[in-house]
Design a protein around this motif. Sequence first.
Motif, PDB file in Angstrom:
ATOM      1  N   LYS B  71       0.895  -1.047  -0.149  1.00  0.00           N
ATOM      2  CA  LYS B  71       0.123  -0.056  -0.077  1.00  0.00           C
ATOM      3  C   LYS B  71       0.614   1.293  -0.097  1.00  0.00           C
ATOM      4  O   LYS B  71       0.699   2.246  -0.421  1.00  0.00           O
ATOM      5  CB  LYS B  71      -0.945  -0.149   1.314  1.00  0.00           C
ATOM      6  N   GLU B  72       2.111   1.223   0.657  1.00  0.00           N
ATOM      7  CA  GLU B  72       2.787   2.151   0.766  1.00  0.00           C
ATOM      8  C   GLU B  72       4.047   2.188  -0.353  1.00  0.00           C
ATOM      9  O   GLU B  72       4.479   1.066  -0.665  1.00  0.00           O
ATOM     10  CB  GLU B  72       3.577   2.126   1.959  1.00  0.00           C
ATOM     11  N   GLN B 104       4.466  -5.010   2.209  1.00  0.00           N
ATOM     12  CA  GLN B 104       3.789  -3.641   2.846  1.00  0.00           C
ATOM     13  C   GLN B 104       4.308  -2.449   2.495  1.00  0.00           C
ATOM     14  O   GLN B 104       3.241  -1.445   2.440  1.00  0.00           O
ATOM     15  CB  GLN B 104       4.355  -4.001   4.428  1.00  0.00           C
ATOM     16  N   LYS B 105       5.551  -2.630   1.790  1.00  0.00           N
ATOM     17  CA  LYS B 105       6.012  -1.241   1.081  1.00  0.00           C
ATOM     18  C   LYS B 105       6.743  -1.503  -0.178  1.00  0.00           C
ATOM     19  O   LYS B 105       7.401  -2.694   0.007  1.00  0.00           O
ATOM     20  CB  LYS B 105       6.890  -0.545   2.248  1.00  0.00           C
TER      21      LYS B 105
END
Lengths: 184, 374
Positions: B71-72, B104-105
Amino acid sequence: MKKRVFLLAFTLVFAILVIANGPAVPKLAEPVMITTAGQSAGAAMMKVLFTKSNIKDFVFEKLVTADEIEGYETLVIVAGASSKGLGAAGIDFDGETQRVTALIEAAKKQGMKVVVAQIEGAARRGTSSDQLFSLFVPMSDWVIIVRDADSDGFFTNLCEEHGIPLTIVEKSIEVSAQLNAVFE
Amino acid sequence: MKKTCPNPAFLGFLIATAILVAIPGLSYVKQRAPETIIPGPGVTRRGSLSDYLPALKGTSADTPVFYLEGKEPGGTVLLVGGAHPNEPAGFIAPLIVVERGVAQKGRVIVVPYANGSAISHTEPLEGSPASFSLKNKAGETRVFRVGSRLSNPLDQWPDPALYVNEKGQVLSGSEMRNLNRAFPGKADGSITEQIAYAIMEIIRREKADISIDFHEASPEYTTVNAIVAHEKSLELAAEVAMYLEFDDIPITLEQSPKNLNGLSHREWGDYSDTLPFLFEAANPFMGRLRGKTDETLIIEGKDPYYLAAAKAKRLNVPYDEKGLPLSYRVARHITAFRYVLDTYNTYYEEKAIIVTDLPEYEEMAYRNLGDFLN
């Protein structure tokens, strides 16, 4: 983050617990020239270890020659033969031994301290690598190795025979703490 | 008109011929059927290698590409497995990332079976099993093909007497079908060179900051249990090697020779901005000293002749009664991948890549590997 804190703690503990055999380890001074004997990637590992130490004035040149070390105080040679590395550097084994022999002789002539390191463990032992250690350990002022490289006592015997101080660490990552301890 | 009965001997000959043709024919068809991949919750998109070179569409070389997008925003890492599909840990490690990992990133792009042609046949004259199977936690059987080091001659034939690759490296003729000698590839070249070109296109178009090529090699080979790194990535690799050594995972570090052309660790770095790494795990299934070559050898990595060789100090890696099981070899690869990200993230905070839900080394090594597949 936790891992790094743990690694730091581990390194400090081993800085205290590390085994130093035989003659006293000399005090070393900056600036430092780091090179390889045999073109293994251990020298790149040593550069990383210097980066993580308190020593800031160092240069890494994998093909440095005898006439390029003027002004340096310490010469660190990370020994280990790699056919891939020699190929990458465009030098053969004989050319490499001649380069490093001339380098050490020049370093001695200008009063530099010479350190020989083996930080890649058992995987970087073998006929060619052992030939390098046999040549350069007797010419050095201090030898630092990882324990795994000395399972047959090769370095212990070689250093005892030539009266060279030998420091054995358990893991290569502990070398940074050893460097902090010996550099003035 | 008098009816004539076919000669029973001739009829028998026809039936026998049909059976003899059908058995290898079915085996051939089965070997071309792709195995099921069950993407995990982290996979946000699925594409194909032909998205990067349309000429591959509809060929046996086209292969799935998986995207795990955080999402990041952050950096991008490309994982390439199965460049040599006779090296099982080389494709199972990236498959575990597809089935378990969550970005996550940043982004993870995975090509588990880079050479779709080479997975469609086994290594000639090696007595290699066509497949091996693992049981997942639910007790279901997952079957994985075992392929060859080289592309299928049905897709690319004949081999020249000598192969001069894109960079002028002269190799034996059959190496023209070796994906890891074909980089940077050619858009209008042989099917192997086209695959190489398409992978280079992924690196370039997706701006992969890191690219990792997963392999296995025989325990007597000189570059084994190793990371091979381009000079651009050598210092990161040196740090990764020290972390692996700290975890008691035997590892050596090798620099990619500048004059050894066609290999991923050389050309990916020369022809793009990526930081290339190649991981090599020791596997007795690959070696010349091995005895019985079957599914058990792939999974358990135990071989009496390798044990004898180890006792005679003829191997370049530690080897004992525990063998070198697939779970250990895959655990090494996954752990090295995690350390590459950890180390990269230290120096490139603004382009960090954070991947979670991957198993730890201790969880996976010497355990049932199927537990980590869906």
